[in-house]
Design an enzyme around this catalytic site. Structure first.
Site, PDB file in Angstrom:
ATOM      1  N   HIS A  42      -6.265   7.102  -2.374  1.00  0.00           N
ATOM      2  CA  HIS A  42      -7.073   6.191  -2.033  1.00  0.00           C
ATOM      3  C   HIS A  42      -8.529   5.604  -2.486  1.00  0.00           C
ATOM      4  O   HIS A  42      -8.824   6.720  -3.433  1.00  0.00           O
ATOM      5  CB  HIS A  42      -7.612   6.260   0.078  1.00  0.00           C
ATOM      6  CG  HIS A  42      -5.574   6.185  -0.024  1.00  0.00           C
ATOM      7  ND1 HIS A  42      -5.640   7.193   0.933  1.00  0.00           N
ATOM      8  CD2 HIS A  42      -5.320   5.031   0.707  1.00  0.00           C
ATOM      9  CE1 HIS A  42      -4.494   7.017   1.677  1.00  0.00           C
ATOM     10  NE2 HIS A  42      -4.040   5.213   1.859  1.00  0.00           N
ATOM     11  N   HIS A  47       0.800  -1.225   0.005  1.00  0.00           N
ATOM     12  CA  HIS A  47       0.100  -0.086  -0.026  1.00  0.00           C
ATOM     13  C   HIS A  47       0.411   1.234  -0.045  1.00  0.00           C
ATOM     14  O   HIS A  47       0.753   2.520  -0.870  1.00  0.00           O
ATOM     15  CB  HIS A  47      -0.695  -0.207   1.433  1.00  0.00           C
ATOM     16  CG  HIS A  47      -2.315   0.781   1.586  1.00  0.00           C
ATOM     17  ND1 HIS A  47      -2.559   1.302   1.859  1.00  0.00           N
ATOM     18  CD2 HIS A  47      -1.247   2.638   1.618  1.00  0.00           C
ATOM     19  CE1 HIS A  47      -3.440   1.945   1.819  1.00  0.00           C
ATOM     20  NE2 HIS A  47      -3.016   3.410   2.000  1.00  0.00           N
ATOM     21  N   GLU A  48       1.730   1.395   0.962  1.00  0.00           N
ATOM     22  CA  GLU A  48       3.106   2.668   1.153  1.00  0.00           C
ATOM     23  C   GLU A  48       3.271   2.582  -0.509  1.00  0.00           C
ATOM     24  O   GLU A  48       3.911   3.581  -0.368  1.00  0.00           O
ATOM     25  CB  GLU A  48       3.727   2.929   2.508  1.00  0.00           C
ATOM     26  CG  GLU A  48       2.608   2.162   3.334  1.00  0.00           C
ATOM     27  CD  GLU A  48       1.978   3.490   3.621  1.00  0.00           C
ATOM     28  OE1 GLU A  48       2.235   4.607   2.614  1.00  0.00           O
ATOM     29  OE2 GLU A  48       0.681   3.516   4.487  1.00  0.00           O
ATOM     30  N   HIS A  90       1.770   4.359  -3.114  1.00  0.00           N
ATOM     31  CA  HIS A  90       1.719   6.095  -3.222  1.00  0.00           C
ATOM     32  C   HIS A  90       2.637   6.096  -3.093  1.00  0.00           C
ATOM     33  O   HIS A  90       2.785   6.728  -4.545  1.00  0.00           O
ATOM     34  CB  HIS A  90       1.588   5.864  -1.653  1.00  0.00           C
ATOM     35  CG  HIS A  90       0.149   6.144  -0.339  1.00  0.00           C
ATOM     36  ND1 HIS A  90      -0.729   6.189  -1.645  1.00  0.00           N
ATOM     37  CD2 HIS A  90      -0.190   5.662   0.270  1.00  0.00           C
ATOM     38  CE1 HIS A  90      -1.770   5.841  -0.881  1.00  0.00           C
ATOM     39  NE2 HIS A  90      -1.862   5.776   0.569  1.00  0.00           N
TER      40      HIS A  90
HETATM   41 ZN   LIG Z   1      -2.628   5.481   2.442  1.00  0.00          ZN
END
Ligand SMILES: [Zn+2]
Length: 299
Positions: A203, A193-194, A197
């Site tokens: 999101h 997830h990070e 980014h």
């Molecule tokens: Zn996030």
């Protein structure tokens, strides 16, 4: 049935000249918004603040309680000014500064000195190798001549990252609070997830058409955190023709920023596992492949 969907890569270049008419924000609204911006700029100062937030939101994922924009997005300094201007203009969505994908499909990164032990590094490498195995994105460990790279830290203030590649940043930030591997910021899907980014993704629940898929329950949101549910504008995020993914590793949990233990995000379809961080979905991989124009991504 609307089919278009979502993966949000922030691509917009803000045009302050194209400002809309001034709208009536009250003085109190503006002061509250400035307070919100100051809060997300600061984030959690230390482990105590992070732990206090975790206790305040016991059902939320760690990245949702990291004190930044939408929990875990570290904005650039000029983004805060842009957001305030947009707020004063009465706009309902945010436009942030121009960012893009990593050149040559290659994200350059390093572990900051003394931040991680071998077990943490191995967990991060696992996430990196998983992304490489499912996409055409490559990772390269920084050499001394690299001036633009992701600097990975393990400060005990939560999980967070900056969005995408931006040349003038030089060292891009990504933080994963040290934890037992498989727990908190060190769950595999949270590390992915990070890193997503860092690759340019935002999101799922902030895409422009999310209201067709989930209902945001305003009365359950902690006061002052409503801005975490504001949308990106249609010009900024691209769904790449992929359906909204309730179980994306970039979708927040039902209880994100809940004031009362009741859901803040309710799916409009029958789904389970929304907000899960156990696995990365096929559509997560497909979004990366399409954003980075990987061979066969559009077949
Ligand atoms: Zn996030």
């Amino acid at each position: 049935m609307v089919r278009n969907v979502v993966i949000f890569v922030v691509l917009g270049l803000v045009s302050l000249v194209a400002a809309g008419p001034a709208t009536g924000r009250s003085r109190q609204d503006i002061e509250n918004f400035i307070q919100f911006l100051e809060g997300i700029k600061r984030g959690n100062a230390n482990a105590e603040e992070f732990q206090a937030r975790k206790q305040e939101f016991p059902l939320a994922n760690d990245e949702e309680v990291s004190g930044r924009f939408q929990g875990d997005i570290e904005l650039d300094d000029d983004d805060y000014e842009v957001m305030l201007l947009q707020y004063l203009q009465g706009r309902n969505g945010f436009t942030t500064n121009f960012i893009g994908p990593w050149p040559n499909n290659t994200l350059v990164f390093e572990f900051a000195d003394g931040e991680f032990d071998d077990e943490h590094k191995a967990a991060i490498w696992d996430a990196v190798r998983d992304i490489e195995a499912h996409t055409c994105v490559k990772f390269r460990y920084r050499t001394p001549s690299d001036t633009v790279f992701v600097n990975m830290t393990g400060e005990p203030r939560g999980c967070s990252a900056q969005i995408g590649h931006r040349l003038i940043r030089g060292a891009h930030r990504l933080n994963l609070a040290r934890n037992t591997v498989g727990v908190g910021c060190f769950r595999h899907a949270t590390i992915v997830h990070e890193i997503m980014h860092s690759l340019g993704f935002v999101h799922m629940h902030t895409t422009h058409n999310r209201d067709e898929y989930v209902k945001i329950i305003e009365e359950n949101i902690t006061s002052g955190r409503e801005n975490n549910f504001r949308l990106y504008e249609v010009s900024e995020v691209d769904n790449f023709g992929i359906d909204y993914d309730y179980v994306s590793c970039l979708h927040y949990s039902a209880f994100a920023f809940s004031a009362n233990g009741e859901p803040t995000i309710v799916a409009l379809q029958n789904v389970s596992d929304m907000g899960q961080r156990v696995y990365v979905t096929d559509s997560d991989w497909l979004r990366i492949n399409r954003y980075y124009n990987c061979p066969g991504a559009w077949d």
